[in-house]
Design a protein around this motif. Structure first.
Motif, PDB file in Angstrom:
ATOM      1  N   SER A  32       0.859  -1.188   0.000  1.00 55.60           N
ATOM      2  CA  SER A  32       0.000   0.000   0.000  1.00 55.60           C
ATOM      3  C   SER A  32       0.891   1.232   0.000  1.00 55.60           C
ATOM      4  O   SER A  32       2.079   1.150   0.335  1.00 55.60           O
ATOM      5  CB  SER A  32      -0.913   0.015   1.231  1.00 55.60           C
ATOM      6  OG  SER A  32      -0.173   0.332   2.396  1.00 55.60           O
ATOM      7  N   ALA A  33       0.316   2.363  -0.368  1.00 53.19           N
ATOM      8  CA  ALA A  33       1.086   3.610  -0.382  1.00 53.19           C
ATOM      9  C   ALA A  33       1.577   3.953   1.022  1.00 53.19           C
ATOM     10  O   ALA A  33       2.717   4.393   1.195  1.00 53.19           O
ATOM     11  CB  ALA A  33       0.238   4.742  -0.953  1.00 53.19           C
ATOM     12  N   ALA A  34       0.726   3.737   2.028  1.00 48.33           N
ATOM     13  CA  ALA A  34       1.113   4.041   3.409  1.00 48.33           C
ATOM     14  C   ALA A  34       2.282   3.161   3.846  1.00 48.33           C
ATOM     15  O   ALA A  34       3.248   3.643   4.442  1.00 48.33           O
ATOM     16  CB  ALA A  34      -0.068   3.869   4.354  1.00 48.33           C
ATOM     17  N   LEU A  35       2.211   1.868   3.542  1.00 47.37           N
ATOM     18  CA  LEU A  35       3.311   0.972   3.903  1.00 47.37           C
ATOM     19  C   LEU A  35       4.603   1.397   3.217  1.00 47.37           C
ATOM     20  O   LEU A  35       5.664   1.432   3.850  1.00 47.37           O
ATOM     21  CB  LEU A  35       2.974  -0.468   3.525  1.00 47.37           C
ATOM     22  CG  LEU A  35       2.228  -1.270   4.577  1.00 47.37           C
ATOM     23  CD1 LEU A  35       1.761  -2.601   4.006  1.00 47.37           C
ATOM     24  CD2 LEU A  35       3.086  -1.483   5.795  1.00 47.37           C
ATOM     25  N   GLY A  36       4.516   1.713   1.939  1.00 44.90           N
ATOM     26  CA  GLY A  36       5.707   2.142   1.211  1.00 44.90           C
ATOM     27  C   GLY A  36       6.309   3.392   1.816  1.00 44.90           C
ATOM     28  O   GLY A  36       7.524   3.473   2.014  1.00 44.90           O
ATOM     29  N   ALA A  37       5.462   4.365   2.119  1.00 42.97           N
ATOM     30  CA  ALA A  37       5.960   5.630   2.686  1.00 42.97           C
ATOM     31  C   ALA A  37       6.574   5.414   4.066  1.00 42.97           C
ATOM     32  O   ALA A  37       7.661   5.934   4.351  1.00 42.97           O
ATOM     33  CB  ALA A  37       4.822   6.645   2.767  1.00 42.97           C
ATOM     34  N   PHE A  38       5.903   4.639   4.917  1.00 43.13           N
ATOM     35  CA  PHE A  38       6.430   4.438   6.269  1.00 43.13           C
ATOM     36  C   PHE A  38       7.661   3.534   6.285  1.00 43.13           C
ATOM     37  O   PHE A  38       8.551   3.721   7.127  1.00 43.13           O
ATOM     38  CB  PHE A  38       5.342   3.955   7.231  1.00 43.13           C
ATOM     39  CG  PHE A  38       4.501   5.082   7.724  1.00 43.13           C
ATOM     40  CD1 PHE A  38       4.989   5.981   8.655  1.00 43.13           C
ATOM     41  CD2 PHE A  38       3.225   5.281   7.219  1.00 43.13           C
ATOM     42  CE1 PHE A  38       4.227   7.047   9.099  1.00 43.13           C
ATOM     43  CE2 PHE A  38       2.456   6.351   7.651  1.00 43.13           C
ATOM     44  CZ  PHE A  38       2.956   7.239   8.587  1.00 43.13           C
ATOM     45  N   GLN A  39       7.749   2.573   5.377  1.00 48.95           N
ATOM     46  CA  GLN A  39       8.979   1.774   5.278  1.00 48.95           C
ATOM     47  C   GLN A  39      10.148   2.674   4.918  1.00 48.95           C
ATOM     48  O   GLN A  39      11.222   2.580   5.516  1.00 48.95           O
ATOM     49  CB  GLN A  39       8.828   0.676   4.216  1.00 48.95           C
ATOM     50  CG  GLN A  39       8.009  -0.491   4.661  1.00 48.95           C
ATOM     51  CD  GLN A  39       7.764  -1.479   3.533  1.00 48.95           C
ATOM     52  OE1 GLN A  39       7.821  -1.136   2.354  1.00 48.95           O
ATOM     53  NE2 GLN A  39       7.482  -2.714   3.891  1.00 48.95           N
ATOM     54  N   TRP A  40       9.932   3.527   3.936  1.00 48.80           N
ATOM     55  CA  TRP A  40      10.978   4.444   3.484  1.00 48.80           C
ATOM     56  C   TRP A  40      11.399   5.372   4.627  1.00 48.80           C
ATOM     57  O   TRP A  40      12.591   5.542   4.899  1.00 48.80           O
ATOM     58  CB  TRP A  40      10.452   5.212   2.280  1.00 48.80           C
ATOM     59  CG  TRP A  40      11.358   6.274   1.759  1.00 48.80           C
ATOM     60  CD1 TRP A  40      12.675   6.166   1.430  1.00 48.80           C
ATOM     61  CD2 TRP A  40      10.997   7.622   1.475  1.00 48.80           C
ATOM     62  NE1 TRP A  40      13.151   7.366   0.952  1.00 48.80           N
ATOM     63  CE2 TRP A  40      12.143   8.281   0.973  1.00 48.80           C
ATOM     64  CE3 TRP A  40       9.810   8.346   1.581  1.00 48.80           C
ATOM     65  CZ2 TRP A  40      12.134   9.611   0.595  1.00 48.80           C
ATOM     66  CZ3 TRP A  40       9.813   9.671   1.196  1.00 48.80           C
ATOM     67  CH2 TRP A  40      10.959  10.288   0.719  1.00 48.80           C
ATOM     68  N   LEU A  41      10.427   5.983   5.304  1.00 49.08           N
ATOM     69  CA  LEU A  41      10.746   6.886   6.412  1.00 49.08           C
ATOM     70  C   LEU A  41      11.461   6.147   7.540  1.00 49.08           C
ATOM     71  O   LEU A  41      12.421   6.661   8.126  1.00 49.08           O
ATOM     72  CB  LEU A  41       9.470   7.557   6.931  1.00 49.08           C
ATOM     73  CG  LEU A  41       8.868   8.613   6.014  1.00 49.08           C
ATOM     74  CD1 LEU A  41       7.488   9.025   6.518  1.00 49.08           C
ATOM     75  CD2 LEU A  41       9.786   9.818   5.897  1.00 49.08           C
TER      76      LEU A  41
END
Length: 186
Positions: A32-41
């Motif tokens: 998901s977009a949220a998972l991708g963003a939080f993994q990156w952060l």
């Protein structure tokens, strides 16, 4: 290119724009977009935190005794306080984004209670929580005294420097199994 690389803010902004651009690539497919963003952060803040931890322990602490006395204020008044700012906030945001990720993966409860299948990530989380506690409640208060950011006599500064160093070395020790737990969990 010179303008981009000589201004740190512009360098970071361009790096973020490139990363965001990659998020729209057809081969970038997080669940998901949220998972991708939080993994990156989480990885960004984690690298910042552990990178500074290793800088302090592998570079600054071993080098300080060999720096001439007249040059030490350059480190203690300018470099160390700035590095400690990024160090403590990177620790806080690493923990926060890690907790959010565990929640988004629907494994927060299992991780915190050390249940399968999230036991290994839970061990990593607890090690990171201990390390973050050390950063905020042992290292930072003692470094403020050791660096003269708050009033302290010479004996208190020396004792605080040792306590901060030992807590930092504890974090270095804990970071090794923590990184294994975090990277091996997926």
């Amino acid at each position: 290119m010179d303008k981009i690389l000589t201004d740190l803010r512009i360098t970071i902004a361009v790096g973020v724009l490139l990363a965001v651009g990659l998020m729209f690539a057809p081969y970038y497919a997080p669940p998901s977009a949220a998972l991708g963003a939080f993994q990156w952060l989480h990885v960004f803040f984690g690298i910042t935190w552990i990178g500074l931890l290793y800088y302090f322990n592998f570079v600054q602490i071993p080098t300080m005794p060999s720096i001439p006395a007249e040059l030490k204020p350059g480190v203690s008044k300018y470099i160390a306080p700035k590095a400690l700012f990024y160090f403590r906030w990177a620790a806080a945001f690493t923990v926060l984004t890690g907790l959010i990720l565990a929640y988004l993966y629907h494994e927060l409860h299992e991780a915190l209670t050390l249940q399968e299948p999230a036991r290994l990530i839970g061990i990593g989380m607890y090690l990171a929580l201990i390390m973050a506690f050390n950063v905020w409640f042992i290292i930072w208060p003692n470094q403020k005294r050791a660096l003269g950011l708050v009033p302290a006599d010479d004996a208190s500064k020396a004792k605080s420097a040792r306590v901060a160093m030992l807590a930092s070395r504890t974090n270095t020790l804990l970071s090794i199994p923590m990184l294994l737990a975090m990277t091996a969990a997926r």
